[in-house]
Motif scaffolding. Structure first.
Motif, PDB file in Angstrom:
ATOM      1  N   ASN A  66       0.962  -1.105   0.140  1.00  0.00           N
ATOM      2  CA  ASN A  66       0.051   0.181   0.002  1.00  0.00           C
ATOM      3  C   ASN A  66       0.797   1.283   0.143  1.00  0.00           C
ATOM      4  O   ASN A  66       0.427   2.264  -0.641  1.00  0.00           O
ATOM      5  N   ILE A  94      -2.609   4.530  -4.021  1.00  0.00           N
ATOM      6  CA  ILE A  94      -3.597   4.569  -4.826  1.00  0.00           C
ATOM      7  C   ILE A  94      -4.122   5.941  -4.662  1.00  0.00           C
ATOM      8  O   ILE A  94      -4.556   6.591  -3.594  1.00  0.00           O
ATOM      9  N   LYS A 150      -6.432   9.253  -4.159  1.00  0.00           N
ATOM     10  CA  LYS A 150      -7.705   9.561  -3.831  1.00  0.00           C
ATOM     11  C   LYS A 150      -8.387  10.370  -4.862  1.00  0.00           C
ATOM     12  O   LYS A 150      -8.181  11.289  -5.251  1.00  0.00           O
ATOM     13  N   LYS A 151      -9.981   9.858  -5.138  1.00  0.00           N
ATOM     14  CA  LYS A 151     -10.714  10.687  -5.933  1.00  0.00           C
ATOM     15  C   LYS A 151     -11.942  10.972  -5.038  1.00  0.00           C
ATOM     16  O   LYS A 151     -12.445  10.381  -4.476  1.00  0.00           O
ATOM     17  N   GLU A 162      -9.410  14.359  -9.222  1.00  0.00           N
ATOM     18  CA  GLU A 162      -8.110  13.974  -8.606  1.00  0.00           C
ATOM     19  C   GLU A 162      -7.846  14.879  -7.707  1.00  0.00           C
ATOM     20  O   GLU A 162      -7.823  16.192  -7.871  1.00  0.00           O
TER      21      GLU A 162
END
Length: 179
Positions: free
Chosen positions: A63, A68, A70-71, A76
């Motif tokens: 991770n 990843i 964040k949206k 974005e």
């Protein structure tokens, strides 16, 4: 409640045991065996897991290695998580060896049993494509239905296409010779 007889006896020192061997075997059992031989040979037991993996160029936490984004509502947003500093890889050969091993083609290890191959060849040799006749044959020990026999023949065709073609060609040649 009374204790069972002999349970309160003092432990005596056993002179017959090899304490060094016991200690080593206990350590070996306590430490997990690393399945990957490349990592196992490069592993330094005096360092932590994170330090060992960082030296090899491997990620401890996936991770953190591949974050990843964040949206929010389709837009974005830049994440203000901690940024990863450059780490020196002291053992790059581990990753190189693992990549090389992963790039090798996988060997096809599954094969059909000798009994099934003989069964299919016998059925094709005696009955050709007549599956109903195959189902009535005395060698059909498992009482396969015509569809089951057809499925077994198709499995044989898929596993050994060249052998099947040669076998059918030899059968046609035998029929030509007989006539």
């Amino acid at each position: 409640m009374p204790k069972a007889k002999g349970k309160n006896r003092r432990q005596k020192y056993s002179y017959n045991l090899n304490r060094k061997r016991l200690y080593r075997s206990a350590r070996r059992r306590a430490a997990p065996r690393i399945a990957c031989s490349h990592i196992r040979h490069a592993w330094d037991p005096s360092k932590s897991v994170a330090q060992n993996l960082a030296e090899m160029g491997l990620a401890e936490d996936p991770n953190k290695a591949v974050p990843i984004p964040k949206k929010l509502l389709g837009m974005e947003v830049e994440s203000d998580g901690w940024k990863q500093g450059k780490k020196t890889v002291r053992k790059p050969y581990v990753v190189n060896e693992m990549e090389y091993e992963a790039s090798l083609p996988e060997k096809k290890s599954n094969t059909l049993s000798r009994d099934l191959i003989d069964y299919v060849r016998y059925m094709i040799q005696n009955h050709g494509e007549n599956y109903k006749q195959m189902a009535l044959d005395e060698k059909n020990y498992y009482q396969d239905t015509p569809k089951q026999i057809k499925r077994k023949i198709n499995v044989y065709k898929n596993f050994y296409p060249e052998e099947y073609k040669d076998f059918v060609a030899s059968l046609k040649q035998e029929k030509m010779d007989v006539q």
